[in-house]
Design a protein around this motif. Structure first.
Motif, PDB file in Angstrom:
ATOM      1  N   LYS A  82      63.529  71.844  46.492  1.00 10.70           N
ATOM      2  CA  LYS A  82      64.106  72.976  45.878  1.00 10.70           C
ATOM      3  C   LYS A  82      63.477  72.588  44.401  1.00 10.70           C
ATOM      4  CE  LYS A  82      67.763  71.082  47.609  1.00 10.70           C
ATOM      5  NZ  LYS A  82      67.936  70.180  48.840  1.00 10.70           N
ATOM      6  N   ILE A  83      63.250  73.833  43.537  1.00 14.59           N
ATOM      7  CA  ILE A  83      62.584  73.874  42.346  1.00 14.59           C
ATOM      8  C   ILE A  83      63.400  74.643  41.629  1.00 14.59           C
ATOM      9  CG2 ILE A  83      60.477  74.422  41.045  1.00 14.59           C
ATOM     10  CD1 ILE A  83      58.702  74.010  43.512  1.00 14.59           C
ATOM     11  N   ARG A  84      64.104  74.257  40.504  1.00 15.70           N
ATOM     12  CA  ARG A  84      65.117  74.664  39.651  1.00 15.70           C
ATOM     13  C   ARG A  84      64.844  74.538  38.154  1.00 15.70           C
ATOM     14  NH1 ARG A  84      69.514  73.371  43.345  1.00 15.70           N
ATOM     15  NH2 ARG A  84      70.142  71.120  42.295  1.00 15.70           N
ATOM     16  N   GLU A 113      74.051  80.622  45.454  1.00 16.73           N
ATOM     17  CA  GLU A 113      73.546  79.296  45.535  1.00 16.73           C
ATOM     18  C   GLU A 113      74.531  78.441  46.100  1.00 16.73           C
ATOM     19  OE1 GLU A 113      69.493  79.189  42.952  1.00 16.73           O
ATOM     20  OE2 GLU A 113      71.611  79.343  42.010  1.00 16.73           O
ATOM     21  N   LEU A 143      63.358  69.475  39.163  1.00 13.55           N
ATOM     22  CA  LEU A 143      64.205  70.105  38.140  1.00 13.55           C
ATOM     23  C   LEU A 143      63.336  70.405  36.760  1.00 13.55           C
ATOM     24  CD1 LEU A 143      67.059  71.175  37.116  1.00 13.55           C
ATOM     25  CD2 LEU A 143      67.619  68.887  36.486  1.00 13.55           C
ATOM     26  N   ALA A 177      56.416  78.856  41.283  1.00 10.42           N
ATOM     27  CA  ALA A 177      57.494  78.689  40.643  1.00 10.42           C
ATOM     28  C   ALA A 177      57.437  79.366  39.270  1.00 10.42           C
ATOM     29  CB  ALA A 177      57.931  77.386  40.298  1.00 10.42           C
ATOM     30  N   LYS A 223      62.967  77.302  47.164  1.00  8.34           N
ATOM     31  CA  LYS A 223      63.580  76.571  48.249  1.00  8.34           C
ATOM     32  C   LYS A 223      62.667  76.719  49.421  1.00  8.34           C
ATOM     33  CE  LYS A 223      68.388  77.004  47.053  1.00  8.34           C
ATOM     34  NZ  LYS A 223      69.728  77.309  47.536  1.00  8.34           N
ATOM     35  N   ASN A 279      60.689  81.915  39.076  1.00 13.25           N
ATOM     36  CA  ASN A 279      61.212  81.953  40.636  1.00 13.25           C
ATOM     37  C   ASN A 279      61.746  80.335  40.962  1.00 13.25           C
ATOM     38  OD1 ASN A 279      60.114  84.084  41.248  1.00 13.25           O
ATOM     39  ND2 ASN A 279      58.114  83.530  42.104  1.00 13.25           N
ATOM     40  N   GLU A 280      62.980  80.383  41.161  1.00 18.73           N
ATOM     41  CA  GLU A 280      63.533  79.035  41.570  1.00 18.73           C
ATOM     42  C   GLU A 280      63.162  79.126  43.156  1.00 18.73           C
ATOM     43  OE1 GLU A 280      67.614  78.463  40.568  1.00 18.73           O
ATOM     44  OE2 GLU A 280      66.832  77.471  38.551  1.00 18.73           O
ATOM     45  N   GLU A 291      74.875  76.695  39.132  1.00 17.12           N
ATOM     46  CA  GLU A 291      74.248  77.699  40.227  1.00 17.12           C
ATOM     47  C   GLU A 291      75.035  78.930  40.171  1.00 17.12           C
ATOM     48  OE1 GLU A 291      73.673  75.777  43.759  1.00 17.12           O
ATOM     49  OE2 GLU A 291      71.895  75.228  43.166  1.00 17.12           O
TER      50      GLU A 291
END
Ligand SMILES: Nc1nc2c(c(=O)[nH]1)N[C@H]1C(S)=C(S)[C@@H](COP(=O)(O)O)O[C@H]1N2
Ligand SMILES: [Mo]
Length: 263
Positions: free
Chosen positions: A120-122, A107, A261, A175, A130, A127-128, A103
């Protein structure tokens, strides 16, 4: 004396050989797994089955082929039970993982806040994200609500009404999932996780009792008319219908999602 020792040694070896045989029972495919304490007896039993499925690389459905070398191909999601290798101490542990996942310092700083109620989308996305529950509720154009049929590994069945968001639309339109994304892991706060390919997220699922109905995979925040309480963990659940009749779909529902993830 020397002779006596040799005889003694001989008897010791003999005795050792026998007791070893007696001590080793035939292998019964050791299936004793710790029960991680689900409330209902049936649930803890089928969790055991989930763990076995993972061990055998065996898909949940009756007809799906056994996938040996290459997990995560089309047919069946990879089912993983709580990942005990990530224990102990959930909080320290997630800090570790964040470090591993590289991160930004910003972050990492934000990680100090209580993000328990944030989805959370990572990973491989433009676009990550939250997202709070209010953020999800606001995305009305990708909302979905229905009674989802479930079948668990004990053969018990039922319907549960869920309200949520279409996961594929969330990944694609919010995202901005990257085209090279190959695996999406939905991971819960307790370490339980499921992996899907983008195609498995995109596809429509069915209900063996209403075979014409089509269901998208969703992230739900409301179950049977009640919003999840943040007091009971992150208030998001992955809900998925059946790929085909007989598909054991309930174990794939991931409660208390912490992170999605994309890799
Ligand atoms: N986070 C998390 N989600 C989970 C599990 C779990 O242990 N942890 N168990 C799964 C299994 S095996 C089943 S059958 C269902 C049970 O759903 P329920 O808790 O709503 O009955 O949740 C699934 N989702
Ligand atoms: Mo279960």
């Amino acid at each position: 004396m020397k002779r006596f020792l040799i005889i003694l040694l001989f008897f010791l070896l003999l005795a050792g050989g026998c007791s070893k045989e007696a001590a080793e029972p035939p292998q019964v495919n050791g299936q004793v797994e710790a029960d991680k304490g689900e409330s209902d007896e049936e649930a803890s039993n089928d969790k055991q089955e989930v763990i076995e499925e993972e061990r055998d690389q065996e898909p949940a459905g009756d007809e799906a082929p056994v996938i040996e070398e290459t997990p995560a191909l089309e047919e069946s999601p990879i089912i993983s039970g709580p990942d005990t290798s990530q224990e102990p101490a959930a909080e320290e542990d997630s800090a570790d993982e964040e470090a591993v996942r590289g991160e930004t310092p910003q972050e990492a700083e934000e990680g100090l806040e209580d993000e328990n109620n944030i989805l959370k989308i990572r990973g491989l996305v433009e676009n990550e994200l939250k997202l709070s529950m209010d953020d999800l509720k606001a995305m009305k154009d990708i909302a979905f609500e229905a009674d989802f049929y479930w079948l668990n590994s004990y053969g018990t069945t039922g319907y549960t009404h869920f309200k949520g968001l279409k996961l594929w639309d969330l990944l694609e339109t919010q995202a901005l999932i990257k085209p090279e994304a190959a695996i999406v892991t939905i991971r819960a706060q307790d370490g339980y996780s499921m992996e899907f390919t983008p195609d498995q997220i995109k596809m429509e699922y069915m209900d063996e009792t209403n075979p014409d109905n089509k269901y998208p995979m969703i992230i739900a925040w409301e179950e049977n008319g009640q919003e999840y309480s943040p007091d009971e963990g992150a208030p998001y659940k992955l809900v998925v219908g059946q790929k085909e009749a007989g598909d054991v779909n309930k174990p794939q529902w991931v409660s208390n999602i912490d992170v999605i993830l994309v890799e």
